[in-house]
Design a protein around this motif. Structure first.
Motif, short mmCIF file in Angstrom:
data_model
loop_
_atom_site.label_atom_id
_atom_site.label_comp_id
_atom_site.label_asym_id
_atom_site.label_seq_id
_atom_site.Cartn_x
_atom_site.Cartn_y
_atom_site.Cartn_z
N SER A 127 0.84 -1.19 0.00
CA SER A 127 0.00 0.00 0.00
C SER A 127 0.88 1.25 0.00
CB SER A 127 -0.90 -0.01 1.24
OG SER A 127 -0.10 0.02 2.41
N ASP A 128 0.25 2.40 -0.18
CA ASP A 128 0.98 3.67 -0.21
C ASP A 128 1.84 3.88 1.03
OD1 ASP A 128 0.12 4.60 -2.70
OD2 ASP A 128 -1.72 5.44 -1.87
N GLY A 129 1.36 3.44 2.18
CA GLY A 129 2.09 3.63 3.43
C GLY A 129 3.45 2.94 3.46
N LEU A 130 3.59 1.85 2.73
CA LEU A 130 4.87 1.14 2.67
C LEU A 130 5.65 1.41 1.39
CD1 LEU A 130 3.84 -2.38 4.06
CD2 LEU A 130 5.07 -0.56 5.25
N TRP A 131 5.00 1.98 0.39
CA TRP A 131 5.60 2.15 -0.93
C TRP A 131 6.85 3.03 -0.89
CZ3 TRP A 131 6.31 -0.12 -5.20
CH2 TRP A 131 6.63 0.55 -6.37
N VAL A 174 8.71 -15.05 4.37
CA VAL A 174 9.40 -13.84 3.93
C VAL A 174 8.95 -13.55 2.51
CG1 VAL A 174 11.64 -12.81 3.40
CG2 VAL A 174 11.39 -14.25 5.43
N VAL A 175 8.47 -12.32 2.31
CA VAL A 175 8.04 -11.89 0.98
C VAL A 175 8.91 -10.73 0.52
CG1 VAL A 175 5.64 -12.65 1.26
CG2 VAL A 175 6.27 -10.31 1.88
N GLN A 176 8.99 -10.57 -0.78
CA GLN A 176 9.74 -9.47 -1.37
C GLN A 176 8.78 -8.54 -2.09
OE1 GLN A 176 13.26 -10.59 -3.57
NE2 GLN A 176 12.92 -8.94 -5.04
N VAL A 177 8.97 -7.25 -1.93
CA VAL A 177 8.11 -6.25 -2.57
C VAL A 177 8.47 -6.15 -4.05
CG1 VAL A 177 7.43 -3.83 -2.64
CG2 VAL A 177 7.83 -4.94 -0.43
N VAL A 178 7.45 -6.31 -4.90
CA VAL A 178 7.65 -6.18 -6.35
C VAL A 178 6.73 -5.15 -6.99
CG1 VAL A 178 8.48 -8.56 -6.60
CG2 VAL A 178 6.05 -8.06 -6.94
N CYS A 221 10.84 -1.20 -3.35
CA CYS A 221 11.11 -2.26 -4.32
C CYS A 221 12.29 -3.12 -3.85
CB CYS A 221 11.43 -1.68 -5.69
SG CYS A 221 10.00 -0.95 -6.52
N GLY A 222 12.05 -4.42 -3.78
CA GLY A 222 13.09 -5.34 -3.35
C GLY A 222 13.18 -5.55 -1.85
N ARG A 223 12.51 -4.71 -1.07
CA ARG A 223 12.54 -4.92 0.39
C ARG A 223 11.90 -6.25 0.72
NH1 ARG A 223 10.51 0.97 2.54
NH2 ARG A 223 12.45 2.07 2.12
N LYS A 224 12.36 -6.83 1.82
CA LYS A 224 11.80 -8.10 2.28
C LYS A 224 11.15 -7.90 3.63
CE LYS A 224 14.93 -10.89 -0.39
NZ LYS A 224 15.90 -11.96 -0.43
N TYR A 225 10.01 -8.55 3.79
CA TYR A 225 9.26 -8.49 5.03
C TYR A 225 8.96 -9.90 5.53
CZ TYR A 225 8.33 -3.52 4.23
OH TYR A 225 8.46 -2.16 4.04
N TYR A 236 4.03 -7.80 10.58
CA TYR A 236 5.07 -7.80 9.55
C TYR A 236 6.24 -6.93 10.01
CZ TYR A 236 3.18 -3.24 8.22
OH TYR A 236 2.75 -1.94 8.22
N ALA A 237 7.43 -7.32 9.58
CA ALA A 237 8.63 -6.55 9.94
C ALA A 237 9.60 -6.61 8.76
CB ALA A 237 9.27 -7.11 11.18
N GLN A 238 10.19 -5.48 8.46
CA GLN A 238 11.19 -5.47 7.39
C GLN A 238 12.43 -6.18 7.89
OE1 GLN A 238 12.08 -1.57 5.82
NE2 GLN A 238 13.86 -2.32 4.72
#
Length: 145
Positions: free
Chosen positions: A73-77, A105-109, A83-87, A142-144
């Motif tokens: 979402s916009d709050g994390l964008w 663990v997911v990666q932001v795409v 992009c590429g951050r992992k949570y 969730y945590a980065q």
């Protein structure tokens, strides 16, 4: 009559040990009250087509092995800096007890394509299936990383 008291060294030792005990108890209480190691938000699943994304366009190489990825979402964008951050993501509650009790663990795409976004994190179908038994919006921690 002469009053005899404790030597000053013992009094200092007692005060010091009481302070240490209080500090330990305070830390334990603080951890029990706070207890969350990340932020709390919501997660929903989203399905294909996953391309194009705001992070990698039409490149298939942007997706991590195992297809555990997310649109945020916009709050994390963070203007694309995410992009590429992992949570690390863990389901904590939802309707009909959907949580599987594990974290992934997911990666932001991508940036969430809906405005407003229906959840803090939109997880790929595989990622969402890894944390929830049913396809419904859930509450997550969730945590980065």
């Amino acid at each position: 009559m002469i009053k005899v008291g404790k030597p000053k060294g013992q009094q200092v030792m007692r005060t010091s040990s009481m302070s240490a005990t209080f500090l330990v108890m305070y830390c334990v209480l603080l951890f029990d009250v706070v207890g969350v190691l990340g932020d709390v938000g919501t997660a929903a699943s989203y399905g294909p087509p996953y391309l194009p994304t705001r992070c990698g366009g039409y490149s298939e190489d942007q997706f991590p092995p195992g297809e555990l990825f997310a649109a945020v979402s916009d709050g994390l964008w963070d203007n694309g800096a995410s992009c590429g951050r992992k949570y690390r993501v863990r389901c904590i509650s939802g309707p009909k007890r959907p949580c599987k009790g594990r974290s992934i663990v997911v990666q932001v795409v991508d940036l969430c394509s809906h405005d407003p976004c229906p959840a803090t994190l939109q997880l790929s179908n595989k990622a969402f299936d890894a944390i929830s038994k049913i396809d419904t919006k859930v509450n997550v921690e969730y945590a980065q990383i």
